[in-house]
Design a protein around this motif. Sequence first.
Motif, PDB file in Angstrom:
ATOM      1  N   ILE A 149       0.861  -1.173   0.000  1.00 30.76           N
ATOM      2  CA  ILE A 149       0.000   0.000   0.000  1.00 30.76           C
ATOM      3  C   ILE A 149       0.905   1.233   0.000  1.00 30.76           C
ATOM      4  O   ILE A 149       1.875   1.295   0.753  1.00 30.76           O
ATOM      5  CB  ILE A 149      -0.894   0.037   1.264  1.00 30.76           C
ATOM      6  CG1 ILE A 149      -1.744  -1.218   1.377  1.00 30.76           C
ATOM      7  CG2 ILE A 149      -1.741   1.297   1.298  1.00 30.76           C
ATOM      8  CD1 ILE A 149      -2.795  -1.363   0.325  1.00 30.76           C
ATOM      9  N   PHE A 150       0.573   2.202  -0.825  1.00 31.24           N
ATOM     10  CA  PHE A 150       1.314   3.458  -0.852  1.00 31.24           C
ATOM     11  C   PHE A 150       0.436   4.530  -0.217  1.00 31.24           C
ATOM     12  O   PHE A 150      -0.695   4.766  -0.665  1.00 31.24           O
ATOM     13  CB  PHE A 150       1.700   3.827  -2.280  1.00 31.24           C
ATOM     14  CG  PHE A 150       2.601   2.795  -2.905  1.00 31.24           C
ATOM     15  CD1 PHE A 150       3.953   2.768  -2.593  1.00 31.24           C
ATOM     16  CD2 PHE A 150       2.089   1.841  -3.772  1.00 31.24           C
ATOM     17  CE1 PHE A 150       4.792   1.810  -3.152  1.00 31.24           C
ATOM     18  CE2 PHE A 150       2.918   0.873  -4.333  1.00 31.24           C
ATOM     19  CZ  PHE A 150       4.271   0.863  -4.018  1.00 31.24           C
ATOM     20  N   VAL A 151       0.934   5.168   0.821  1.00 31.07           N
ATOM     21  CA  VAL A 151       0.155   6.132   1.598  1.00 31.07           C
ATOM     22  C   VAL A 151      -0.364   7.270   0.725  1.00 31.07           C
ATOM     23  O   VAL A 151      -1.494   7.719   0.894  1.00 31.07           O
ATOM     24  CB  VAL A 151       0.996   6.692   2.776  1.00 31.07           C
ATOM     25  CG1 VAL A 151       0.218   7.734   3.555  1.00 31.07           C
ATOM     26  CG2 VAL A 151       1.424   5.572   3.695  1.00 31.07           C
ATOM     27  N   GLU A 152       0.432   7.687  -0.233  1.00 31.19           N
ATOM     28  CA  GLU A 152      -0.007   8.804  -1.081  1.00 31.19           C
ATOM     29  C   GLU A 152      -1.203   8.438  -1.952  1.00 31.19           C
ATOM     30  O   GLU A 152      -1.903   9.318  -2.447  1.00 31.19           O
ATOM     31  CB  GLU A 152       1.148   9.331  -1.949  1.00 31.19           C
ATOM     32  CG  GLU A 152       1.784   8.304  -2.846  1.00 31.19           C
ATOM     33  CD  GLU A 152       2.933   7.535  -2.211  1.00 31.19           C
ATOM     34  OE1 GLU A 152       3.555   6.745  -2.942  1.00 31.19           O
ATOM     35  OE2 GLU A 152       3.205   7.695  -1.022  1.00 31.19           O
ATOM     36  N   ASP A 153      -1.490   7.142  -2.126  1.00 27.84           N
ATOM     37  CA  ASP A 153      -2.643   6.712  -2.921  1.00 27.84           C
ATOM     38  C   ASP A 153      -3.944   6.688  -2.117  1.00 27.84           C
ATOM     39  O   ASP A 153      -5.022   6.583  -2.696  1.00 27.84           O
ATOM     40  CB  ASP A 153      -2.394   5.323  -3.513  1.00 27.84           C
ATOM     41  CG  ASP A 153      -1.288   5.329  -4.555  1.00 27.84           C
ATOM     42  OD1 ASP A 153      -0.964   6.418  -5.078  1.00 27.84           O
ATOM     43  OD2 ASP A 153      -0.741   4.245  -4.839  1.00 27.84           O
ATOM     44  N   LEU A 154      -3.843   6.775  -0.784  1.00 25.24           N
ATOM     45  CA  LEU A 154      -5.044   6.771   0.051  1.00 25.24           C
ATOM     46  C   LEU A 154      -5.750   8.112  -0.064  1.00 25.24           C
ATOM     47  O   LEU A 154      -5.132   9.166   0.048  1.00 25.24           O
ATOM     48  CB  LEU A 154      -4.683   6.495   1.514  1.00 25.24           C
ATOM     49  CG  LEU A 154      -4.083   5.123   1.809  1.00 25.24           C
ATOM     50  CD1 LEU A 154      -3.672   5.036   3.270  1.00 25.24           C
ATOM     51  CD2 LEU A 154      -5.052   4.014   1.463  1.00 25.24           C
ATOM     52  N   LYS A 155      -7.055   8.066  -0.277  1.00 27.36           N
ATOM     53  CA  LYS A 155      -7.826   9.292  -0.486  1.00 27.36           C
ATOM     54  C   LYS A 155      -8.302   9.919   0.821  1.00 27.36           C
ATOM     55  O   LYS A 155      -8.403  11.128   0.933  1.00 27.36           O
ATOM     56  CB  LYS A 155      -9.012   8.999  -1.396  1.00 27.36           C
ATOM     57  CG  LYS A 155      -8.610   8.609  -2.799  1.00 27.36           C
ATOM     58  CD  LYS A 155      -9.808   8.180  -3.617  1.00 27.36           C
ATOM     59  CE  LYS A 155      -9.415   7.754  -5.002  1.00 27.36           C
ATOM     60  NZ  LYS A 155      -8.883   6.414  -5.089  1.00 27.36           N
ATOM     61  N   ASP A 156      -8.599   9.081   1.816  1.00 25.54           N
ATOM     62  CA  ASP A 156      -9.152   9.547   3.089  1.00 25.54           C
ATOM     63  C   ASP A 156      -8.027  10.077   3.990  1.00 25.54           C
ATOM     64  O   ASP A 156      -7.193   9.316   4.475  1.00 25.54           O
ATOM     65  CB  ASP A 156      -9.900   8.408   3.772  1.00 25.54           C
ATOM     66  CG  ASP A 156     -10.650   8.836   5.012  1.00 25.54           C
ATOM     67  OD1 ASP A 156     -10.579  10.013   5.384  1.00 25.54           O
ATOM     68  OD2 ASP A 156     -11.314   7.972   5.615  1.00 25.54           O
ATOM     69  N   LYS A 157      -8.013  11.388   4.216  1.00 27.88           N
ATOM     70  CA  LYS A 157      -6.964  12.006   5.024  1.00 27.88           C
ATOM     71  C   LYS A 157      -7.008  11.538   6.470  1.00 27.88           C
ATOM     72  O   LYS A 157      -5.985  11.352   7.104  1.00 27.88           O
ATOM     73  CB  LYS A 157      -7.075  13.533   4.972  1.00 27.88           C
ATOM     74  CG  LYS A 157      -6.755  14.100   3.620  1.00 27.88           C
ATOM     75  CD  LYS A 157      -6.896  15.603   3.615  1.00 27.88           C
ATOM     76  CE  LYS A 157      -6.633  16.140   2.219  1.00 27.88           C
ATOM     77  NZ  LYS A 157      -6.783  17.580   2.144  1.00 27.88           N
ATOM     78  N   ALA A 159      -8.030   8.627   7.543  1.00 29.04           N
ATOM     79  CA  ALA A 159      -7.526   7.257   7.576  1.00 29.04           C
ATOM     80  C   ALA A 159      -6.003   7.247   7.556  1.00 29.04           C
ATOM     81  O   ALA A 159      -5.375   6.442   8.229  1.00 29.04           O
ATOM     82  CB  ALA A 159      -8.075   6.458   6.406  1.00 29.04           C
ATOM     83  N   LYS A 160      -5.404   8.161   6.814  1.00 27.12           N
ATOM     84  CA  LYS A 160      -3.947   8.265   6.807  1.00 27.12           C
ATOM     85  C   LYS A 160      -3.431   8.556   8.208  1.00 27.12           C
ATOM     86  O   LYS A 160      -2.445   7.991   8.654  1.00 27.12           O
ATOM     87  CB  LYS A 160      -3.480   9.382   5.871  1.00 27.12           C
ATOM     88  CG  LYS A 160      -3.577   9.069   4.421  1.00 27.12           C
ATOM     89  CD  LYS A 160      -3.032  10.246   3.625  1.00 27.12           C
ATOM     90  CE  LYS A 160      -3.240  10.080   2.165  1.00 27.12           C
ATOM     91  NZ  LYS A 160      -2.703  11.204   1.396  1.00 27.12           N
ATOM     92  N   GLY A 161      -4.134   9.442   8.910  1.00 24.21           N
ATOM     93  CA  GLY A 161      -3.744   9.788  10.272  1.00 24.21           C
ATOM     94  C   GLY A 161      -3.849   8.615  11.230  1.00 24.21           C
ATOM     95  O   GLY A 161      -3.133   8.568  12.238  1.00 24.21           O
ATOM     96  N   ASN A 162      -4.708   7.645  10.942  1.00 29.38           N
ATOM     97  CA  ASN A 162      -4.839   6.454  11.791  1.00 29.38           C
ATOM     98  C   ASN A 162      -3.580   5.602  11.773  1.00 29.38           C
ATOM     99  O   ASN A 162      -3.361   4.790  12.658  1.00 29.38           O
ATOM    100  CB  ASN A 162      -6.032   5.603  11.361  1.00 29.38           C
ATOM    101  CG  ASN A 162      -7.353   6.268  11.647  1.00 29.38           C
ATOM    102  OD1 ASN A 162      -7.432   7.212  12.419  1.00 29.38           O
ATOM    103  ND2 ASN A 162      -8.397   5.769  11.025  1.00 29.38           N
ATOM    104  N   LEU A 163      -2.761   5.780  10.752  1.00 29.10           N
ATOM    105  CA  LEU A 163      -1.533   4.988  10.643  1.00 29.10           C
ATOM    106  C   LEU A 163      -0.378   5.594  11.424  1.00 29.10           C
ATOM    107  O   LEU A 163       0.689   4.994  11.505  1.00 29.10           O
ATOM    108  CB  LEU A 163      -1.143   4.840   9.167  1.00 29.10           C
ATOM    109  CG  LEU A 163      -2.122   4.046   8.311  1.00 29.10           C
ATOM    110  CD1 LEU A 163      -1.750   4.143   6.853  1.00 29.10           C
ATOM    111  CD2 LEU A 163      -2.175   2.599   8.776  1.00 29.10           C
ATOM    112  N   LEU A 164      -0.566   6.768  11.971  1.00 20.68           N
ATOM    113  CA  LEU A 164       0.484   7.422  12.756  1.00 20.68           C
ATOM    114  C   LEU A 164       0.303   7.071  14.227  1.00 20.68           C
ATOM    115  O   LEU A 164      -0.645   7.500  14.867  1.00 20.68           O
ATOM    116  CB  LEU A 164       0.445   8.942  12.553  1.00 20.68           C
ATOM    117  CG  LEU A 164       0.667   9.424  11.136  1.00 20.68           C
ATOM    118  CD1 LEU A 164       0.471  10.931  11.060  1.00 20.68           C
ATOM    119  CD2 LEU A 164       2.034   9.041  10.638  1.00 20.68           C
ATOM    120  N   PHE A 165       1.195   6.275  14.752  1.00 19.28           N
ATOM    121  CA  PHE A 165       1.144   5.895  16.181  1.00 19.28           C
ATOM    122  C   PHE A 165       2.544   5.773  16.711  1.00 19.28           C
ATOM    123  O   PHE A 165       3.495   5.749  16.000  1.00 19.28           O
ATOM    124  CB  PHE A 165       0.358   4.610  16.408  1.00 19.28           C
ATOM    125  CG  PHE A 165       0.766   3.459  15.549  1.00 19.28           C
ATOM    126  CD1 PHE A 165       1.808   2.641  15.933  1.00 19.28           C
ATOM    127  CD2 PHE A 165       0.119   3.192  14.353  1.00 19.28           C
ATOM    128  CE1 PHE A 165       2.196   1.561  15.132  1.00 19.28           C
ATOM    129  CE2 PHE A 165       0.488   2.124  13.554  1.00 19.28           C
ATOM    130  CZ  PHE A 165       1.519   1.318  13.950  1.00 19.28           C
TER     131      PHE A 165
END
Length: 165
Positions: A149-157, A159-165
Motif C-alpha cells: 500500500i502506498f500512503v499517497e494513494d489513500l484518499k481519506d486524510k 484514515a492516513k492519520g490512523n496509521l500514525l502511532f
Amino acid sequence: MATYSLDINAEEHFDFDIFSITCTESIYRVVHELNQALNIDLQLNDLLDFTHKEGEDFYFPLYTFTHDELNIEFNLLPNQTSFQPKIDGAQPKEFDLFAGDVEQTTRLIPELENSDYFLLIKGDNRYLYNHTIFESIKLNPAFIIVHEIFVEDLKDKKAKGNLLF
C-alpha cells in the motif's frame, strides 16, 4: 499569538512501508505465520484507542517486533475491530443474549475494505529488505492476497492519520 498545526499530509510523518494482507485466519494465526516466514517474534504491545464519530471506543491490537541487527521495526494490526463498551463493574440484572446494542465494527482504513491486516515496516534499513519481506509473506499459503500500500494513494486524510502511532 501564532497558531501552529500538524500537517498530517507531510511525507516525513509517513516514514514506513505498508503491506496489506487479506486472510480469513485469526490474528493469532497471522502472527504465527509472519513469525515463521520472517523469523521474527511479534508480541502484543499496545491497544490503539480510536474514538468513533458517535463517541464509541474501538481498540486495535498492535503487535510489534524490533529486529535490532537489521534496524527494522515490524508492526501488525488488523483493519477491523469491534466496539468495546465501557466496563463499569456493574453486572446486568438478567442475562439476555439479545439485550443491548448490536455489535458494531469499524475499520482502520475504510477504503481498503478487502484488507484484513496491515504489516508496517519502519526503520532506516527497510528499503534494503522491503522486497525480501514482501516475497516471504506473499509465498505463505495462509494469506490470500498480499500487496504493498502506498500512503499517497489513500484518499481519506483521516484514515492516513490512523496509521500514525
